[in-house]
Design an enzyme around this catalytic site. Sequence first.
Site, short mmCIF file in Angstrom:
data_model
loop_
_atom_site.label_atom_id
_atom_site.label_comp_id
_atom_site.label_asym_id
_atom_site.label_seq_id
_atom_site.Cartn_x
_atom_site.Cartn_y
_atom_site.Cartn_z
N TRP A 124 4.29 -5.81 0.29
CA TRP A 124 3.61 -4.46 -0.64
C TRP A 124 4.24 -4.77 -2.22
CZ3 TRP A 124 5.76 -1.47 -4.38
CH2 TRP A 124 4.90 -0.94 -5.31
N GLU A 165 -0.58 -5.15 1.50
CA GLU A 165 -0.59 -3.67 1.21
C GLU A 165 -1.20 -3.52 -0.09
OE1 GLU A 165 1.24 0.91 1.16
OE2 GLU A 165 2.50 -1.15 2.12
N LYS A 167 -2.79 -0.99 -3.44
CA LYS A 167 -2.79 -0.30 -3.59
C LYS A 167 -3.94 0.01 -5.11
CE LYS A 167 0.59 3.73 -5.81
NZ LYS A 167 1.85 3.64 -5.63
N ASP A 198 -2.89 1.82 3.56
CA ASP A 198 -1.90 3.22 3.42
C ASP A 198 -2.90 4.29 2.20
OD1 ASP A 198 -0.48 5.43 1.89
OD2 ASP A 198 1.26 3.79 1.55
N HIS A 201 -2.94 4.71 -1.10
CA HIS A 201 -3.72 4.04 -2.18
C HIS A 201 -4.29 4.17 -2.59
CE1 HIS A 201 0.34 1.83 -1.37
NE2 HIS A 201 0.72 2.94 -1.77
N HIS A 225 -0.12 2.81 6.69
CA HIS A 225 0.58 3.65 5.92
C HIS A 225 0.44 5.00 6.18
CE1 HIS A 225 3.36 0.32 4.08
NE2 HIS A 225 3.96 0.87 6.04
N ASP A 233 -0.34 10.77 -6.21
CA ASP A 233 0.42 9.98 -6.37
C ASP A 233 1.14 9.92 -4.51
OD1 ASP A 233 3.25 9.08 -6.16
OD2 ASP A 233 4.27 10.81 -6.02
N ASP A 235 3.20 9.40 -0.55
CA ASP A 235 4.76 9.58 -0.38
C ASP A 235 4.91 11.09 0.03
OD1 ASP A 235 4.35 7.12 0.28
OD2 ASP A 235 4.74 6.53 -1.70
N ASP A 265 5.05 6.89 6.10
CA ASP A 265 5.10 6.34 4.20
C ASP A 265 5.34 7.39 3.78
OD1 ASP A 265 5.85 4.85 2.25
OD2 ASP A 265 3.86 4.42 1.95
#
Length: 358
Positions: A124, A165, A167, A198, A201, A225, A233, A235, A265
Amino acid sequence: GNYPGAARGPRELMADIEKTLSLVAGRHRLNIHASYAITDGETVERDKLAPKHFQAWIDFAKKHGLGIDFNPTLFGHPMVKDGLTLSHPDEKIRRFWIDHCKASRRIAEHIGRELTSPCLCNIWIPDGFKDIPASRIRSRERLKASLDEIYDEKLNSEYIIDSVESKVFGIGVEACTVGSHEFYMNYAAQRGILCLLDNGHFHPTEQVSDKISSMLLFSDRIALHITRGVRWDSDHVIALDDELIAMCRELVSCDALRRAIIGLDFFDGSINRIAAWVIGIRNVQKALLYALLLPHKELAAMQDKGEFTKLLAMTEEFKSYPFSIVWEEFCGRGGCAADEAWLDEVLKYERDVLSKRG
């Protein structure tokens, strides 16, 4: 965040991981970034990292029966210039990061061989632009050329699994992310590697759960992920929310658990870090358990017969069916608490260990 008790070195971090493992049942893997190299005080640039700098992690994994997956670390470094790495116009900067990714793939292959378990090596990058770029394609041409050189080095697929990966955007790259989903999905298909999804993302209205089945039709495996995005945002600590359950339902209903490489993640230094890990891990386990207990074949048959009233009614009824008995048995066999009693252990560890780290 700056919650007290952050690990100050690998020994403390490994102790925290051991504590976490004692509070969750099941078998697990670690995901190690290249920035977690253990160099014993020697200054080693990222493009010069070697397997020996991760031997302590390999030994730790062997001790606890863990697998390891690996990421090159293309952020938090002076060679990230103008927010760019593998797509930077300066060949010297691109060369540094190309060599770092090459080194990371060799490390991942070594880890997979040492642990006799293939190591996912996921790339990433943070590359992008805050405002509208004059040319998107030139940046993506450079990224493609960089990746081509990285993946032209043939390694043993028995020990390494490659993935890229995507985003949508992030702080400082609101207008354009070079490694977009479309770029990586096509690149992965062309190269025969995995396109990692993810769920933090994408646009907040996009659902990775809806993408899983499509990806599985065109790839032997899928890499994920799992995180929790809040607006722009990702995570955040994983919650047992609708999208997590939907993702796990898709994996089970597609009979894809053995084809899925699932990474969690998330990070949060504003609360006790061990508690954050335990909360996230247990929530994913609960979502998987919920999915495994559903009668997917029967529900699919209702759909195929056009029995949509019955399908909706049963889907909603199953939401309140108890799975706690199976959860308690799972935790019991794993030697950990099925209820919130695990938190007492974390708070005790905080008093006895974390609070003394200064």
